[in-house]
Design an enzyme around this catalytic site. Structure first.
Site, PDB file in Angstrom:
ATOM      1  N   LYS A 131       0.909  -1.244   0.080  1.00 53.76           N
ATOM      2  CA  LYS A 131       0.036   0.094  -0.077  1.00 53.76           C
ATOM      3  C   LYS A 131       1.050   1.270   0.043  1.00 53.76           C
ATOM      4  CE  LYS A 131      -4.498   0.938   0.302  1.00 53.76           C
ATOM      5  NZ  LYS A 131      -5.687  -0.086  -0.021  1.00 53.76           N
ATOM      6  N   ASP A 171      -6.995   4.257  -4.431  1.00 52.60           N
ATOM      7  CA  ASP A 171      -7.602   4.302  -3.062  1.00 52.60           C
ATOM      8  C   ASP A 171      -8.279   5.576  -2.991  1.00 52.60           C
ATOM      9  OD1 ASP A 171      -7.599   2.113  -0.792  1.00 52.60           O
ATOM     10  OD2 ASP A 171      -7.463   3.865   0.188  1.00 52.60           O
TER      11      ASP A 171
HETATM   12  N1  GLU Z   1      -7.359   0.129  -2.827  1.00 51.39           N
HETATM   13  C1  GLU Z   1      -8.232  -0.849  -3.210  1.00 51.39           C
HETATM   14  C2  GLU Z   1      -8.323  -1.779  -1.909  1.00 51.39           C
HETATM   15  O1  GLU Z   1      -8.335  -1.266  -0.858  1.00 51.39           O
HETATM   16  C3  GLU Z   1      -7.676  -1.630  -4.530  1.00 51.39           C
HETATM   17  C4  GLU Z   1      -6.110  -1.961  -4.502  1.00 51.39           C
HETATM   18  C5  GLU Z   1      -5.712  -2.293  -5.969  1.00 51.39           C
HETATM   19  O2  GLU Z   1      -6.654  -2.466  -6.808  1.00 51.39           O
HETATM   20  O3  GLU Z   1      -4.654  -2.821  -6.202  1.00 51.39           O
HETATM   21  O4  GLU Z   1      -8.254  -2.749  -1.820  1.00 51.39           O
END
Ligand code: GLU
Length: 452
Positions: A131, A171
């Protein structure tokens, strides 16, 4: 980590995590939830303790923190802090979004990265967990300012990412516009069109169909499975959704398409109650096109719609509650009110939107099914993995095919959670099922790959 830690006692390990990561309560909360059901699992599989799998799991493989200077439209210089945490790569390259929000700290990104490890494992796809984010506030910024910020951020980030290494996506605060600017700068610096380095790209230039809708649609597909397990369906159900970003908007769209009556929605300015049913086109116009505030909804909608400034939507009576805004947005008081008002199903669209105490209220209440985000909101990252697959094969799938695969994936995650819960004496407990199943998939891979 202290050599006295046995690795078989999750309570001792949790205390270690708290001591070694001070000032990161959300990270502690995320670790606590995963560790809670693992005691008996670790006793049954002593090889995990011997290889110190848990101790390794709670320590990110790598963390990069860097300065992002940028110039606003008035010529003033700003300095932001950005970071990217590669949490675990046992199942594939680090995968997870970037969050832009002024409240972002390393603790926020670590909690999100930790959640992502298990969420991604539940999809059954070849993606590790990571992340990133920055304390940048895109609200009120021009497209040019957002572009300059994204370009400055990528000027450092590019050296840490790649299709087989780390694959960022969106996100909160990061959507198609930001991914476009980030990808453009990545392409320019590296001189390669490595499409699989970022997901959530535009569908005209390497992005997957359904990626924008995937988290919201996937959430409702998961809810449909939860209802089916009780021989119920969505038709005629009253639903309240918090948040007004992609997750919430496309959860409302799919819930309405399946016959539900969505009567509440919110953003950071307050909550809308619309007994006639939310007019989604109006929400989309205000939030996606005008980037405005929901305060305008009631005025423009007329009828019986009301707007409660600064409120959450959790006092609006409903059968199904879908928190899709942000972490810890729903506390025990909200949970008790929802239960009193007759809620029978709560599924998380955001990451960790319910506090520990709120989760306990739902789990103790008779007849309430509760699903944690790492299971119910995994549709977004699943379609990101589909996007990686298409980029690697230089192929493109249709909307219908992608949507079908998303439905299949959400069905499989639901089934895995229920089966795992039942096998470990936690019948109907989606929290235990998701955490044990996610843990086992990652832990088995870590064991097989040796002490790394
Ligand atoms: N931010 C999204 C999550 O919390 C998706 C992340 C992504 O697609 O890599 O799962």
């Amino acid at each position: 980590m202290s050599p006295s830690t046995t690795g078989t006692d999750p309570d001792v390990l949790l205390q270690d995590v708290i001591d070694r990561n001070p000032g990161e309560p959300e990270f502690h909360q995320a670790v606590r939830e995963v560790l809670a059901p693992l005691g008996p699992v670790l006793e049954a599989r002593p090889e995990f303790a011997k290889a110190r799998v848990l101790e390794r799991l709670v320590e990110p493989e790598r963390q990069v923190i860097f300065r992002v200077p940028w110039v606003d439209d008035a010529g003033d210089v700003h300095v932001q802090r950005a970071m990217r945490v590669g949490f675990n790569s046992a199942l594939g390259p680090y995968k997870g979004g970037m969050r832009f929000n002024p409240a972002v700290t390393l603790g926020t990104i670590k909690f999100l990265g930790f959640e992502q490890v298990f969420k991604n494992a539940l999809t059954g796809l070849a993606i590790g967990g990571g992340k990133g984010g920055a304390d940048f506030d895109p609200k009120g910024r021009s497209d040019e300012e957002v572009m300059r910020f994204c370009q400055s951020l990528m000027t450092e980030l590019y050296r840490h990412i790649g299709p087989d290494q780390d694959v960022p996506a969106g996100d909160a605060g990061v959507a198609a516009r930001e991914i476009g600017f980030l990808f453009g700068q990545y392409k320019r610096i590296t001189g390669t069109y490595a499409a699989g380095t970022l997901t959530g790209k535009g569908t005209g230039w390497g992005g997957a169909q359904v990626r924008t809708e995937a988290t919201g649609y996937g959430l409702v597909y998961f809810v449909r499975e939860m209802l089916a397990a009780r021989y119920e369906d969505l038709d005629g159900r009253t639903v309240v959704v918090s948040g007004a970003g992609n997750v919430s908007i496309f959860a409302i769209e799919k819930a309405q398409a399946l016959g539900a009556r969505v009567v509440g929605v919110s953003d950071s300015s307050g909550a809308v109650h619309d007994p006639d049913g939310i007019d989604l086109d109006l929400v989309k116009a205000i939030k996606l096109q005008e980037r405005g505030r929901l305060a305008e909804y009631a005025e423009r909608r007329g009828g019986e719609a009301t707007f409660d400034e600064g409120a959450t939507p959790w006092s609006i009576p409903c059968e199904i509650a879908l928190p899709c805004a942000t972490q810890n947005e729903l506390d025990a008081k909200d949970a008790k009110r929802l239960v009193k008002n007759g809620v029978t199903l709560v599924a998380e669209g955001a990451n960790m939107p319910c506090t520990d105490d709120a989760v306990a209220v739902f789990q103790d209440a008779d007849g309430v099914a509760y699903a944690p985000g790492k299971a119910s909101n995994a549709g977004g990252v699943a379609v990101s993995a589909f996007e990686m697959e298409q980029n690697a094969s230089r192929n493109g799938w249709t909307f219908e095919n992608t949507d079908e695969r998303l439905q299949t994936t959400m069905g499989q995650i639901h089934e895995l959670c229920r089966r795992t819960a039942a096998e470990h004496d936690h019948e109907d407990d989606y929290v235990a099922g998701a955490n044990i199943a996610g843990f086992l998939r990652v832990a088995d891979a870590m064991l097989a790959q040796g002490v790394v």
